[in-house]
Design a protein around this motif. Sequence first.
Motif, PDB file in Angstrom:
ATOM      1  N   MET A  23     -70.054  14.638  47.676  1.00 11.96           N
ATOM      2  CA  MET A  23     -70.052  13.528  48.986  1.00 11.96           C
ATOM      3  C   MET A  23     -70.240  12.340  48.160  1.00 11.96           C
ATOM      4  O   MET A  23     -70.918  12.194  47.115  1.00 11.96           O
ATOM      5  N   ARG A  24     -69.797  11.290  48.724  1.00 14.98           N
ATOM      6  CA  ARG A  24     -70.116   9.871  48.291  1.00 14.98           C
ATOM      7  C   ARG A  24     -70.664   9.190  49.606  1.00 14.98           C
ATOM      8  O   ARG A  24     -70.095   9.171  50.550  1.00 14.98           O
ATOM      9  N   ALA A  36     -61.279   9.200  43.515  1.00  7.14           N
ATOM     10  CA  ALA A  36     -61.692   9.738  42.318  1.00  7.14           C
ATOM     11  C   ALA A  36     -62.958  10.535  42.186  1.00  7.14           C
ATOM     12  O   ALA A  36     -62.956  11.593  41.500  1.00  7.14           O
ATOM     13  N   HIS A  37     -63.792  10.179  42.904  1.00  8.59           N
ATOM     14  CA  HIS A  37     -65.035  10.953  42.915  1.00  8.59           C
ATOM     15  C   HIS A  37     -64.999  12.262  43.419  1.00  8.59           C
ATOM     16  O   HIS A  37     -65.132  13.212  43.154  1.00  8.59           O
ATOM     17  N   GLU A  38     -64.291  12.301  44.774  1.00 11.57           N
ATOM     18  CA  GLU A  38     -63.951  13.647  45.596  1.00 11.57           C
ATOM     19  C   GLU A  38     -63.237  14.638  44.862  1.00 11.57           C
ATOM     20  O   GLU A  38     -63.531  15.885  44.983  1.00 11.57           O
ATOM     21  N   GLY A  43     -63.127  14.738  41.573  1.00  9.08           N
ATOM     22  CA  GLY A  43     -63.850  15.340  40.564  1.00  9.08           C
ATOM     23  C   GLY A  43     -64.903  16.328  41.194  1.00  9.08           C
ATOM     24  O   GLY A  43     -65.027  17.383  40.285  1.00  9.08           O
ATOM     25  N   HIS A  44     -64.980  16.487  42.270  1.00 10.07           N
ATOM     26  CA  HIS A  44     -65.932  17.750  42.935  1.00 10.07           C
ATOM     27  C   HIS A  44     -65.030  18.874  42.925  1.00 10.07           C
ATOM     28  O   HIS A  44     -65.532  19.853  43.111  1.00 10.07           O
ATOM     29  N   GLN A  45     -63.695  18.575  42.790  1.00  6.74           N
ATOM     30  CA  GLN A  45     -62.943  19.987  42.549  1.00  6.74           C
ATOM     31  C   GLN A  45     -63.365  20.870  41.395  1.00  6.74           C
ATOM     32  O   GLN A  45     -63.286  22.004  41.408  1.00  6.74           O
ATOM     33  N   ASP A  71     -73.614  18.521  40.419  1.00  5.53           N
ATOM     34  CA  ASP A  71     -72.339  18.316  41.114  1.00  5.53           C
ATOM     35  C   ASP A  71     -72.316  16.665  41.083  1.00  5.53           C
ATOM     36  O   ASP A  71     -71.147  16.225  40.796  1.00  5.53           O
ATOM     37  N   GLU A  72     -73.360  16.155  41.655  1.00  8.89           N
ATOM     38  CA  GLU A  72     -73.138  14.773  42.020  1.00  8.89           C
ATOM     39  C   GLU A  72     -73.186  14.014  40.787  1.00  8.89           C
ATOM     40  O   GLU A  72     -72.370  12.766  40.640  1.00  8.89           O
ATOM     41  N   SER A  73     -74.388  13.929  40.020  1.00  8.33           N
ATOM     42  CA  SER A  73     -74.421  13.014  38.899  1.00  8.33           C
ATOM     43  C   SER A  73     -72.974  13.336  37.922  1.00  8.33           C
ATOM     44  O   SER A  73     -72.737  12.517  37.357  1.00  8.33           O
TER      45      SER A  73
HETATM   46 ZN   LIG Z   1     -70.239  13.733  45.707  1.00  3.15          ZN
END
Ligand SMILES: [Zn+2]
Length: 502
Positions: free
Chosen positions: A1-2, A356-358, A360-362, A379-381
């Motif tokens: 999540m962002r 790009a962030h979301e 990356g979560h894949q 996952d977030e950092s």
């Molecule tokens: Zn996130």
Amino acid sequence: MRKTLAYLIPLTFLLSACQSPPIANQDNPAPEPLNAWTDWNDREIFKSGLLPLYQESLDELPGASIYHIDYEIADDLVHLTGNQEVRYTNQEDIPLDTIQFHLFPNLLGGEMLISDVSVGGVSVSIEYAQNNSILSAPLPAPLQPGENILIQISFVTTVPTELESNYGILASTEGVLALAHAYPMISVYDDEGWNTEYPSAQGDVTYADVSFYLVRVSAPDDLVMVASGNEIQRKSTGDRQIVTFAAGPARDFYLVASSEYVLVSGKFGEYTINSYAPEDAGEGSQLALDVAAAAIDYFGKSYAPYPYTEFDIASTPTYALGIEYPGMTAINVDLYDLSSNFGGTPASIYLESTIAHEVGHQWFYNFVGNDQLDDPWLDESLTQYVTWQYYIDRYGANSGAEFAQALDGRWQRIESEKIPVGLPVTAYQDGEYSAIVYGRGAFFFDVLADQMGAEAFEAFLADYTQSHQWGIATSESLQDIAEEHCKCDLNDLFTDWIYPSQ
Ligand SMILES: [Zn+2]
């Protein structure tokens, strides 16, 4: 999540419209049971959604749960009737007496009512916990390690008509029906037993093992439905459509639908990217697609190839910037208006960093799983760090430095206090979660790269990703793999940055 910077994105709340009573579409004959489609052991149906490289995953996860779900979306886009049959295999080394499910709608501002539960074909009486958000189904006899059992659950869910708690991830607003975690979702059994921890309102709510999903959805025929996995069948019956999706291995099944969605699509080598947004958001939708293509390419080359043949992006009224789901992402629709800006920053900048962030979560959430409640930094950092690397790779060092400045800006909101990065979501006070997990945490990986040396760090991150494929990582497993690669002791560094102070 962002997460949204509250002062940047206006919250748009729709007043609750009057609600019509729950559906029931009596005109259609009872459909063929989903089980008639496929033998529980036959995973061919999931093959088309996976890159050839990953098709052997189908044989490598014999104990993964298999969900067969029938959803019926009412014409009011508020009521959802469901019938789910799931095959659960005991992958632990002890017998299990119960199977526990999360009923997330009951903590996301909606209501999930269970009408019937049967285990191995026999109706059972169930127990609820935590404000009806946990369902415990007793087993007729202890399920031995390696054994499996079928659990059938019928439910009716009422979806909130306002963006309620947790960023409005489950909502029917502005003509968009967002169905996050809308089915009874099996908990993870780990060293805590059934891990049914109650999630905080500020982070992601799920922690899940990879599973397979065969989901058939009956919906009004003007809805454009976007879901995890691939569409494998479509039928039309008068004013309704019946669409079946197959997804997996995946940690969740997400579905979002709107009659306003217009599709922009692109094919990139072995996979297709689909971007769905209202027509007037077309320019933003195209930008979202372009960024996703560049990010999937870069992360794929750096860590492990993207596993699926499809990636979907859908705009929604969520008040997060974006939210990750297996094989897709939901993005705040306000970011698609490229003529707007938020606090002087053009929407296009937010849209690119969010996509790009979301994407990356894949890799870090879906492909490599983690306990998102207890170890959100995994996952977030890490996703913030790889997003930073995306900027450097795509636009060069200056752009990377600008992104790093934004990360530092987050951390500075709490005076760059050295709060540990590896705490549970609930351990952070207001403002600390974003500043530490989304700010300081990204710098940890930069410092780790410095200490390990660039080459060892790159090899470590690829190894970490690939060796946890479809599994669950922990802070300790990340440290172990890093130490293997640098052949060094990283205890002091992890103690300085990650672990709770003694
Ligand atoms: Zn996130």
